[in-house]
Write an enzyme that holds these catalytic residues in place. Structure first.
Site: not given
Ligand code: TYM
Length: 343
Positions: A120, A205, A208
């Site tokens: 990022k 991947k 968004k």
């Molecule tokens: P975020 O908002 O990017 O994504 C949310 C969840 O979706 C999963 N994900 C995917 N899984 C499979 N293929 C993809 N292309 C894909 N894109 C996203 C992510 O693995 C995630 O589970 N840092 C985290 C949010 C967060 C979090 C936490 C998660 C903040 N605190 C504590 C678990 C526990 C994030 O940015 O996810």
């Protein structure tokens, strides 16, 4: 000793739309675990990681609108605010407090190895926010605060979860005096849909933050848009093989087959048994129809729910109240362990 009751905790950033990667990688498991927990005891906490969104440039009015929209989208996917605790981080200050308490334990070297920060920040590391660097410490606080036992996430969050375990372990060793202040959480990563790739590039991947909307299926897309995106998805000219091993070196084809398998709850080999020898002219319409059939009802629920802002705010307020209560003992234990006097 009796095993600890299951405590499932996970979050999602309310930036942009919920897409198919989020759904198959994480949210579907949230809903499954919620259903499981209901019959086995324990708690599920799911939150909008709005505090995490500050790590990247953002427009404040969009963040609040997205927080409510994402809440509606999660409920439309099956997260039930009566059975799970659904809230946004900003209403539970204990997350930010614990992040600071853990910042004395987390090491620069550990954070420096986080691939998401490298991706990022790109070539502009000096210009990246401090929040982007320390983001995984807030993520560790998110789960350790509730003594999470299980954290359902996609593959891309695995490294952050390992860091949370390292922080918990070091904190327990350094300050626990023989007591485990924090539980070491286990990631729950789906097999098959752990990493859904972009429809335009099989090596990136689905995300968004991809500038091209054609790269992802949003859970808010209507039937025509879904069909259009699947038809335009990048592929190759070869027919589909009879088994998954034959997809080596064909990342875009493998991704579409993986999506089909995940949506039907089968394996890639099963899907390929049906489509072996056929080209994408046959496979894409079948995949498009499957996605439309499953996603359009979610979209319809979402459109209805998003209209009632007062109801969404009430859900988040109620969830935050419960989360604050669950967070309090662990936060107090962390303050005390560190020798901080709180009166
Ligand atoms: P975020 O908002 O990017 O994504 C949310 C969840 O979706 C999963 N994900 C995917 N899984 C499979 N293929 C993809 N292309 C894909 N894109 C996203 C992510 O693995 C995630 O589970 N840092 C985290 C949010 C967060 C979090 C936490 C998660 C903040 N605190 C504590 C678990 C526990 C994030 O940015 O996810």
């Amino acid at each position: 000793m009796r095993p600890k009751p299951m405590r499932v905790v996970s979050g999602i950033q309310p930036t942009g739309n919920l897409h198919l990667g989020n759904y198959l990688g994480a949210i579907r498991n949230w809903v499954r675990m919620q259903d499981d927990i209901a019959s086995h005891g324990g708690d599920c906490l799911f939150f909008l990681a709005d505090m995490h969104a500050l790590s990247q440039p953002h427009i404040p009015a969009e963040l609040s609108a997205n927080t409510r929209e994402m809440t509606a989208a999660l409920i439309a996917c099956g997260v039930d605010p009566d059975r799970s605790i659904l809230f946004n981080q900003a209403q539970v200050p204990a997350h930010a407090e614990l992040q600071w308490l853990l910042s004395g334990t987390a090491r620069m070297g550990w954070l420096g190895r986080m691939t998401q920060f490298k991706d990022k920040s790109g070539k502009n590391r000096e210009g990246a926010s401090i929040a982007l660097f320390t983001y995984p410490v807030l993520q560790a606080a998110d789960v350790l605060l509730y003594q999470a036992t299980h954290v359902p996430v996609g593959e891309d969050q695995k490294q952050h979860l390992e860091l949370a375990r390292d922080i918990a372990q070091k904190f327990n060793n350094d300050f626990g005096n023989g007591i485990d202040i924090f539980t070491l959480p286990d990631p729950i990563i789906p097999t098959g849909a752990a990493r859904i790739m972009s429809l335009r590039d099989g090596s990136a991947k689905m995300s968004k933050s991809d500038p091209s909307d054609m790269s992802r299926i949003n859970l808010t897309d209507d039937a025509d848009t879904i069909m259009q995106k699947v038809k335009k998805a990048r592929t190759d000219a070869e027919p589909l093989p009879g088994e998954a091993a034959g997809l080596t070196g064909r990342p875009e084809a493998a991704n579409l087959v993986a999506i089909y398998a995940a949506m039907t709850g089968t394996g890639m080999d099963d899907v390929l048994r049906t489509f072996a020898g056929k080209g994408f002219g046959a496979f894409k319409p079948a995949l498009g129809e499957l996605l439309v059939e499953r996603l359009v009802p979610i979209n319809a629920r979402f459109v209805e729910l998003r209209q009632d802002r007062a109801a969404l705010d009430a859900i988040l307020r109620k969830g935050a109240e419960k989360a604050r209560t669950l967070a309090a003992p662990t936060l107090a234990a962390a303050y005390a362990a560190l020798g901080l006097v709180r009166g």
